[in-house]
Design a protein around this motif. Structure first.
Motif, mmCIF file in Angstrom:
data_model
loop_
_atom_site.group_PDB
_atom_site.id
_atom_site.type_symbol
_atom_site.label_atom_id
_atom_site.label_comp_id
_atom_site.label_asym_id
_atom_site.label_seq_id
_atom_site.Cartn_x
_atom_site.Cartn_y
_atom_site.Cartn_z
ATOM 1 N N ALA A 48 0.863 -1.176 0.000
ATOM 2 C CA ALA A 48 0.000 0.000 0.000
ATOM 3 C C ALA A 48 0.899 1.225 0.000
ATOM 4 C CB ALA A 48 -0.923 0.008 1.222
ATOM 5 N N PRO A 49 0.396 2.363 -0.463
ATOM 6 C CA PRO A 49 1.241 3.558 -0.550
ATOM 7 C C PRO A 49 1.583 4.149 0.812
ATOM 8 C CG PRO A 49 -1.011 4.059 -1.211
ATOM 9 C CD PRO A 49 -0.933 2.575 -1.057
ATOM 10 N N THR A 50 2.689 4.855 0.845
ATOM 11 C CA THR A 50 3.140 5.510 2.075
ATOM 12 C C THR A 50 2.229 6.670 2.451
ATOM 13 O OG1 THR A 50 5.436 4.895 1.627
ATOM 14 C CG2 THR A 50 5.066 6.722 3.157
ATOM 15 N N GLY A 51 1.931 7.511 1.490
ATOM 16 C CA GLY A 51 1.124 8.696 1.763
ATOM 17 C C GLY A 51 -0.260 8.364 2.277
ATOM 18 N N GLY A 52 -0.759 9.215 3.159
ATOM 19 C CA GLY A 52 -2.087 9.008 3.726
ATOM 20 C C GLY A 52 -2.179 7.812 4.650
ATOM 21 N N ASP A 53 -1.016 7.328 5.105
ATOM 22 C CA ASP A 53 -0.980 6.146 5.995
ATOM 23 C C ASP A 53 -1.715 4.964 5.377
ATOM 24 O OD1 ASP A 53 0.353 7.850 7.705
ATOM 25 O OD2 ASP A 53 -1.367 8.193 9.011
ATOM 26 N N GLY A 54 -1.536 4.803 4.058
ATOM 27 C CA GLY A 54 -2.258 3.775 3.331
ATOM 28 C C GLY A 54 -2.011 2.360 3.797
ATOM 29 N N GLN A 55 -0.862 2.120 4.422
ATOM 30 C CA GLN A 55 -0.550 0.761 4.865
ATOM 31 C C GLN A 55 -1.462 0.278 5.990
ATOM 32 O OE1 GLN A 55 3.744 1.836 5.245
ATOM 33 N NE2 GLN A 55 4.123 -0.113 4.237
ATOM 34 N N LEU A 56 -2.116 1.199 6.673
ATOM 35 C CA LEU A 56 -3.070 0.802 7.711
ATOM 36 C C LEU A 56 -4.191 -0.064 7.149
ATOM 37 C CD1 LEU A 56 -3.512 4.085 9.797
ATOM 38 C CD2 LEU A 56 -2.410 1.967 10.557
ATOM 39 N N GLY A 89 10.437 19.312 3.517
ATOM 40 C CA GLY A 89 10.699 20.538 4.257
ATOM 41 C C GLY A 89 10.117 21.786 3.636
ATOM 42 N N LEU A 90 9.474 21.648 2.493
ATOM 43 C CA LEU A 90 8.915 22.791 1.780
ATOM 44 C C LEU A 90 7.506 23.079 2.282
ATOM 45 C CD1 LEU A 90 9.549 24.739 -0.642
ATOM 46 C CD2 LEU A 90 8.290 23.104 -2.074
ATOM 47 N N PRO A 91 7.265 24.245 2.861
ATOM 48 C CA PRO A 91 5.900 24.577 3.270
ATOM 49 C C PRO A 91 4.955 24.443 2.078
ATOM 50 C CG PRO A 91 7.437 26.175 4.160
ATOM 51 C CD PRO A 91 8.222 25.318 3.203
ATOM 52 N N GLY A 92 3.851 23.768 2.303
ATOM 53 C CA GLY A 92 2.931 23.505 1.215
ATOM 54 C C GLY A 92 3.084 22.123 0.620
ATOM 55 N N ASP A 93 4.198 21.447 0.892
ATOM 56 C CA ASP A 93 4.334 20.063 0.433
ATOM 57 C C ASP A 93 3.282 19.207 1.138
ATOM 58 O OD1 ASP A 93 6.495 18.007 -0.895
ATOM 59 O OD2 ASP A 93 5.609 17.154 0.931
ATOM 60 N N PRO A 94 2.673 18.247 0.440
ATOM 61 C CA PRO A 94 1.639 17.414 1.076
ATOM 62 C C PRO A 94 2.104 16.706 2.344
ATOM 63 C CG PRO A 94 1.648 17.085 -1.301
ATOM 64 C CD PRO A 94 2.836 17.938 -0.996
ATOM 65 N N SER A 95 3.396 16.463 2.471
ATOM 66 C CA SER A 95 3.911 15.752 3.639
ATOM 67 C C SER A 95 4.471 16.673 4.718
ATOM 68 C CB SER A 95 5.024 14.777 3.209
ATOM 69 O OG SER A 95 4.514 13.732 2.418
ATOM 70 N N HIS A 96 4.455 17.964 4.477
ATOM 71 C CA HIS A 96 5.172 18.876 5.381
ATOM 72 C C HIS A 96 4.637 18.840 6.809
ATOM 73 C CE1 HIS A 96 7.666 22.227 6.617
ATOM 74 N NE2 HIS A 96 6.593 22.865 7.048
ATOM 75 N N LYS A 97 3.327 18.799 6.958
ATOM 76 C CA LYS A 97 2.753 18.869 8.299
ATOM 77 C C LYS A 97 3.170 17.692 9.163
ATOM 78 C CE LYS A 97 -1.623 19.341 10.802
ATOM 79 N NZ LYS A 97 -3.112 19.478 10.680
ATOM 80 N N ILE A 98 2.996 16.472 8.648
ATOM 81 C CA ILE A 98 3.355 15.312 9.462
ATOM 82 C C ILE A 98 4.865 15.180 9.573
ATOM 83 C CG2 ILE A 98 3.214 13.719 7.500
ATOM 84 C CD1 ILE A 98 2.500 13.004 11.250
ATOM 85 N N ALA A 99 5.600 15.541 8.512
ATOM 86 C CA ALA A 99 7.060 15.484 8.583
ATOM 87 C C ALA A 99 7.577 16.404 9.677
ATOM 88 C CB ALA A 99 7.668 15.860 7.232
ATOM 89 N N SER A 100 6.969 17.550 9.827
ATOM 90 C CA SER A 100 7.410 18.516 10.846
ATOM 91 C C SER A 100 7.199 17.987 12.257
ATOM 92 C CB SER A 100 6.654 19.831 10.673
ATOM 93 O OG SER A 100 6.912 20.408 9.414
ATOM 94 N N LEU A 101 6.276 17.053 12.429
ATOM 95 C CA LEU A 101 5.987 16.505 13.746
ATOM 96 C C LEU A 101 6.913 15.350 14.128
ATOM 97 C CD1 LEU A 101 2.076 16.468 13.636
ATOM 98 C CD2 LEU A 101 3.557 18.111 14.815
#
Length: 382
Positions: free
Chosen positions: A132-140, A287-299
């Motif tokens: 399953a894809p990484t994004g959106g926690d698809g592996q769940l 690390g780019l603000p606005g990247d789809p992964s930025h919010k969770i990556a920052s955490l």
């Protein structure tokens, strides 16, 4: 790993990297002892640990393993680290030491391009493989009943990020183990064991050692029984690092924080520059603000890595761009002090567009590198 009073002063990443794994000082001895080249050791009488035969252990590995452990889990004495001949040797050691016929494993569908080969071998051994894809926690969505969850975050080459804490909690709630491929992040960017994972696995070939001159892998874990199985697998298949490679790796770790901070800062500048170009699409950098992964990556990440990915309109445009670059080498792998870039579809294993570029930002001056990228974009235009 050591937890002596001396370690109390090793609070900064740079200080820790410079001193990681060094033995206690001995008068007239080198600070970092040279590599030990030995297939066997003098062994009269009863066999005692630690050094008996070169496939089992080596003093040079020991110092490197201590160094990596201090970076992956600083101050934690219950973490064991094992080094391997390559990143794939480390990955294989976890998968094949922990899984049995009838087990199920969850892999990322967008992970490293060798994983499909691993899938074929696992299935040949009677192991069910789900993806399953990484994004959106698809592996769940495909986790139920699995024995092992394999996470790659950020994913390679698409740079998607998942919520590691969330996936670990779900996996552990049903008794599954969790391994995280930490290659793209490095221990200075992310510490999977602190996020709850059972294994942190990485290719030391990449940014950890950073010079593109050796192959190395490692596994760090807290569960003694699981790590014993990993060590046994290393012994059985002989997937061991040469002492010279281990020594070079340890020497290189001293500059890790310097390299990572320079490369990560420049990667962000490159990403910001590429964002302004109309021919560039699907730009990704955590690390780019606005990247789809930025919010969770920052955490969960402390640094965002040196890799930027983007797509040019066509295969021909991408190839012209790569040919026009002067400071950036057209080469595979990533994490080195010299910038590299490649069109990933040439390998055939990644589900990416023909014009998809994975760029690894090196330690060149940012203004020089950006000027080279902009010039190559201009020259490659039809």
């Amino acid at each position: 790993m050591s937890n002596s009073p001396e370690d109390a002063g090793r609070t900064g990443d740079g200080t820790r990297a410079v001193r990681a794994g060094l033995p206690e000082p001995v008068k007239h001895e080198p600070t970092l002892p040279g590599p030990v080249f030995a297939a066997h050791f003098h062994l009269p009488g009863e066999v005692t640990v630690p050094y008996a035969y070169g496939r089992d252990d080596n003093p040079t590995w020991t110092l490197l393993e201590r160094a990596v452990g201090e970076l992956e889990a600083p101050g934690q004495d219950d973490v064991e680290t094992l080094v391997f001949a390559s990143g794939m040797a480390a990955i294989s050691s976890v998968l094949f030491s922990q899984l049995r016929a009838g087990d199920a494993v969850v892999l990322p569908s967008d992970g490293y391009q060798v994983l499909p080969l691993v899938r074929t071998q696992l299935e040949a051994y009677g192991i069910e493989v789900r993806t399953a894809p990484t994004g959106g926690d698809g592996q769940l969505e495909v986790l139920d009943g699995a024995r092992l969850l394999w996470i790659e975050s950020p994913s390679n080459p698409g740079l998607d990020v998942c919520d590691i804490r969330r996936l670990v909690a779900a996996a552990h709630a049903q008794g599954a183990l969790v391994a995280v491929d930490n290659t793209l992040a490095t221990p200075l960017g992310q510490r999977p064991l602190e996020l709850g994972a059972d294994f942190s696995v990485a290719s030391g070939t990449k940014q950890l050692t950073g010079h593109g001159d050796l192959l190395l892998g490692y596994v760090a874990g807290r569960d003694a029984e699981a790590m014993t199985a990993v060590r046994r697998w290393r012994k059985i298949v002989g997937a061991i690092s040469g002492p010279m490679e281990a020594w070079l790796a340890h020497r290189s770790i001293a500059t890790l924080q310097l390299r990572v901070d320079r490369q990560n800062a420049t990667a962000l500048e490159v990403a910001q520059t590429l964002k302004q170009r109309p021919e560039v699409s699907d730009l990704r950098y955590p690390g780019l603000p606005g990247d789809p992964s930025h919010k969770i990556a920052s955490l969960q990440m402390r640094r965002f890595g040196c890799v930027v990915s983007f797509t040019l309109p066509t295969r021909a445009r991408a190839e012209r761009f790569l040919q026009a670059l002067r400071l950036v080498e057209d080469a595979t792998s990533f994490g080195g002090v010299r910038s590299t870039a490649e069109r990933r579809r040439r390998w055939g294993g990644d589900a990416v567009p023909e014009g998809f570029i994975r760029m690894s930002v090196g330690a060149e001056d940012p203004e020089d590198l950006i000027a080279d990228v902009l010039r190559a974009l201009d020259e490659s235009a039809e």
